[in-house]
Design an enzyme around this catalytic site. Structure first.
Site, short mmCIF file in Angstrom:
data_model
loop_
_atom_site.label_atom_id
_atom_site.label_comp_id
_atom_site.label_asym_id
_atom_site.label_seq_id
_atom_site.Cartn_x
_atom_site.Cartn_y
_atom_site.Cartn_z
N GLU A 45 0.86 -1.19 0.00
CA GLU A 45 0.00 0.00 0.00
C GLU A 45 0.89 1.25 0.00
OE1 GLU A 45 -2.17 0.71 3.68
OE2 GLU A 45 -3.72 1.85 2.65
N LYS A 117 -9.90 1.19 -2.11
CA LYS A 117 -10.11 0.79 -0.70
C LYS A 117 -11.55 1.09 -0.28
CE LYS A 117 -7.90 1.43 3.79
NZ LYS A 117 -8.50 2.48 4.62
N CYS A 158 -5.55 -2.75 3.23
CA CYS A 158 -5.37 -2.45 4.65
C CYS A 158 -6.59 -2.76 5.52
CB CYS A 158 -4.90 -1.00 4.79
SG CYS A 158 -3.93 -0.75 6.30
O1 LIG Z 1 -5.34 -1.09 10.72
C1 LIG Z 1 -4.38 -0.30 10.78
O2 LIG Z 1 -3.53 -0.35 11.63
C2 LIG Z 1 -4.19 0.75 9.75
C3 LIG Z 1 -5.29 0.86 8.78
C4 LIG Z 1 -5.01 1.86 7.77
O3 LIG Z 1 -4.20 2.71 7.89
C5 LIG Z 1 -5.71 1.81 6.53
O4 LIG Z 1 -6.74 1.14 6.46
O5 LIG Z 1 -5.24 2.40 5.54
#
Ligand SMILES: O=C(O)CCC(=O)C(=O)O
Length: 285
Positions: A45, A117, A158
């Site tokens: 990412e 996302k 993520c």
């Molecule tokens: O779950 C996490 O620690 C980070 C999630 C996050 O930054 C995202 O979803 O982009």
């Protein structure tokens, strides 16, 4: 290696200060991974700049006409590989808002999938970890299944990994591998990253790759790293720690079938009692 197996490479890249440097690095690491026999390669990412909302606005670019899109397409073609192009900020037409987008290419360099996302990381994890992604990111609105020469692959970015319904639907749609590109925080990463990968893998009897950028303690948002691949049995079969690394795993469909034979979860589901539905097309899958 038998035809029921292919080599996956996940690249835990240390993200440099400029987009240009990151482009150069992607080309080098991709050559290395394919040189070792990888047929599917995954970038992390936010690999075009460090995780910082101010930088995101500077580096965002259109899809499909931006320089990163072009780089990924050409690199997939040059290396004859399926390339899951991490994610980067895709401009939305609104000056301060972007999508967090992953573009996926086949070995001819053609776009075969795009995941934006879905789940916004709007959380309050303490004084220094109050994050409101929905202030600058526009969520996508559909699930993404990509067909490759080897298997179908479900994609998430993520925080998407926290939502088991997505993974369930991917399995129901015939995916054998799920790929999550994610930069977890130092708070959630140590507890959630591997556990969730293993859970998504064991629940659905699929391989799961979780691919983050290497840890950079000088970044305003420090990514956890610790990329890994979990087997359909739920074991971690390959992983790294916080530094830049390429992690290789054999995705073995004979083993996957054996796990599903030993533990026949699909036929034991109580479909008369519950079901998971993808509302983007309304069809129960
Ligand atoms: O779950 C996490 O620690 C980070 C999630 C996050 O930054 C995202 O979803 O982009």
């Amino acid at each position: 290696m038998s035809s029921s197996c292919f080599k996956l490479a996940i690249i835990q890249m240390f993200v440099e200060r400029t987009k240009e440097l990151n482009h150069i690095k992607v080309k080098r690491l991709l050559r290395e991974a394919t040189g070792k026999g990888a047929k599917v390669v995954v970038l992390p990412e936010f690999f075009t700049c460090r995780c910082d909302p101010n930088l995101f606005r500077e580096v965002m670019e259109p899809v499909p006409n931006g320089p990163t899109f072009k780089l990924l397409s050409e690199a997939a073609k040059e290396n004859e590989v399926f390339l899951f192009g991490g994610s980067y900020p895709e401009s939305s037409g609104k000056p301060d808002m972007f999508f967090n987008t992953s573009n996926i290419f086949n070995p001819r360099g053609e776009l075969i999938g795009q995941h934006r996302k879905l789940h916004m990381y709007d959380v309050d994890l303490g004084p220094h970890l109050h994050i409101t992604e929905s202030h600058h990111i526009i969520p996508g609105n559909r699930l993404t299944v990509v067909k490759t020469d080897y298997c179908k692959i479900g994609v998430g970015i993520c925080f998407d990994i926290q939502f088991p319904e997505m993974a369930r639907i991917y399995r129901q749609r015939g995916c054998d591998l799920l790929i999550y590109m994610g930069a977890m925080t130092l708070k959630s990463g140590p507890v959630h990253w591997k556990v969730l990968s293993q859970a998504r893998a064991a629940d659905n009897q699929v391989y799961v790759a979780a691919v983050g950028p290497a840890t950079d303690v000088t970044s305003p948002y420090v990514p956890w790293g610790h990329s890994s691949v979990a087997s359909p049995w739920g074991e971690i079969i390959a992983s790294c720690e916080s530094e830049e690394a390429i992690v290789y795993a054999d995705i073995d469909f004979d083993y996957l079938k054996e796990v599903r034979r030993m533990l026949p979860l699909e036929s034991q589901r109580r479909k008369d009692v519950y079901k998971t539905v993808d509302l983007t097309d309304g069809t129960p899958v």
